[in-house]
Motif scaffolding. Structure first.
Motif, mmCIF file in Angstrom:
data_model
loop_
_atom_site.group_PDB
_atom_site.id
_atom_site.type_symbol
_atom_site.label_atom_id
_atom_site.label_comp_id
_atom_site.label_asym_id
_atom_site.label_seq_id
_atom_site.Cartn_x
_atom_site.Cartn_y
_atom_site.Cartn_z
ATOM 1 N N ARG A 1 0.853 -1.176 0.000
ATOM 2 C CA ARG A 1 0.000 0.000 0.000
ATOM 3 C C ARG A 1 0.895 1.234 0.000
ATOM 4 N N THR A 2 0.764 2.046 -1.006
ATOM 5 C CA THR A 2 1.540 3.278 -1.083
ATOM 6 C C THR A 2 0.605 4.460 -0.996
ATOM 7 N N ILE A 3 0.787 5.279 0.009
ATOM 8 C CA ILE A 3 -0.034 6.465 0.175
ATOM 9 C C ILE A 3 0.531 7.608 -0.666
ATOM 10 N N TYR A 4 1.843 7.765 -0.660
ATOM 11 C CA TYR A 4 2.486 8.853 -1.393
ATOM 12 C C TYR A 4 2.955 8.343 -2.753
ATOM 13 N N LYS A 5 1.971 7.976 -3.591
ATOM 14 C CA LYS A 5 2.251 7.365 -4.881
ATOM 15 C C LYS A 5 3.067 8.300 -5.789
ATOM 16 N N ALA A 22 16.485 8.994 3.010
ATOM 17 C CA ALA A 22 16.484 8.866 4.469
ATOM 18 C C ALA A 22 17.761 9.426 5.086
ATOM 19 N N LEU A 23 18.905 9.076 4.512
ATOM 20 C CA LEU A 23 20.181 9.580 5.026
ATOM 21 C C LEU A 23 20.247 11.104 4.960
ATOM 22 N N GLU A 24 19.769 11.653 3.859
ATOM 23 C CA GLU A 24 19.839 13.100 3.664
ATOM 24 C C GLU A 24 18.958 13.868 4.650
ATOM 25 N N ILE A 25 17.820 13.291 5.012
ATOM 26 C CA ILE A 25 16.928 14.013 5.935
ATOM 27 C C ILE A 25 17.073 13.552 7.380
ATOM 28 N N GLY A 26 17.984 12.593 7.612
ATOM 29 C CA GLY A 26 18.319 12.215 8.983
ATOM 30 C C GLY A 26 17.385 11.233 9.656
ATOM 31 N N ILE A 27 16.785 10.317 8.865
ATOM 32 C CA ILE A 27 15.959 9.270 9.464
ATOM 33 C C ILE A 27 16.423 7.910 8.944
ATOM 34 N N PHE A 32 11.666 5.797 6.754
ATOM 35 C CA PHE A 32 11.251 6.415 5.496
ATOM 36 C C PHE A 32 10.247 5.517 4.765
ATOM 37 N N SER A 33 10.518 4.223 4.735
ATOM 38 C CA SER A 33 9.609 3.279 4.065
ATOM 39 C C SER A 33 8.223 3.294 4.709
ATOM 40 N N GLY A 38 2.568 5.247 4.374
ATOM 41 C CA GLY A 38 1.466 5.816 5.133
ATOM 42 C C GLY A 38 1.302 5.230 6.519
ATOM 43 N N SER A 39 2.171 4.285 6.901
ATOM 44 C CA SER A 39 2.104 3.725 8.251
ATOM 45 C C SER A 39 2.469 4.763 9.301
ATOM 46 N N GLN A 40 3.322 5.708 8.904
ATOM 47 C CA GLN A 40 3.677 6.851 9.740
ATOM 48 C C GLN A 40 3.536 8.100 8.876
#
Length: 69
Positions: A1-5, A22-27, A32-33, A38-40
């Motif tokens: 399920r992809t919310i941000y298609k 993920a590395l670039e934004i620090g998570i 990120f996945s 959409g799980s988070q």
């Protein structure tokens, strides 16, 4: 399920990986996945960083519109 298609499509078009973003934004890549699926939820600061660093010429609302599969 992809919310941000749209975001997922743009990532593929640019040849990027979730790990790179993920590395670039620090998570963590796993975080990120979960956010992409959409799980988070993305924090506004995370979404702005992704937009500015990777997709500055793409409409912000297009990237982060939520679409259910």
């Amino acid at each position: 399920r992809t919310i941000y298609k749209n975001l997922k499509i743009e990532i593929k078009l640019k040849g990027l990986t979730g790990k790179q973003i993920a590395l670039e934004i620090g998570i963590a890549q796993e975080t990120f996945s979960r956010k992409l699926s959409g799980s988070q939820h993305f924090w506004l600061e995370e979404a702005k960083a992704i937009h500015q660093k990777f997709f500055p010429n793409t409409d912000f609302l297009y990237l982060f519109s939520r679409v259910r599969d």
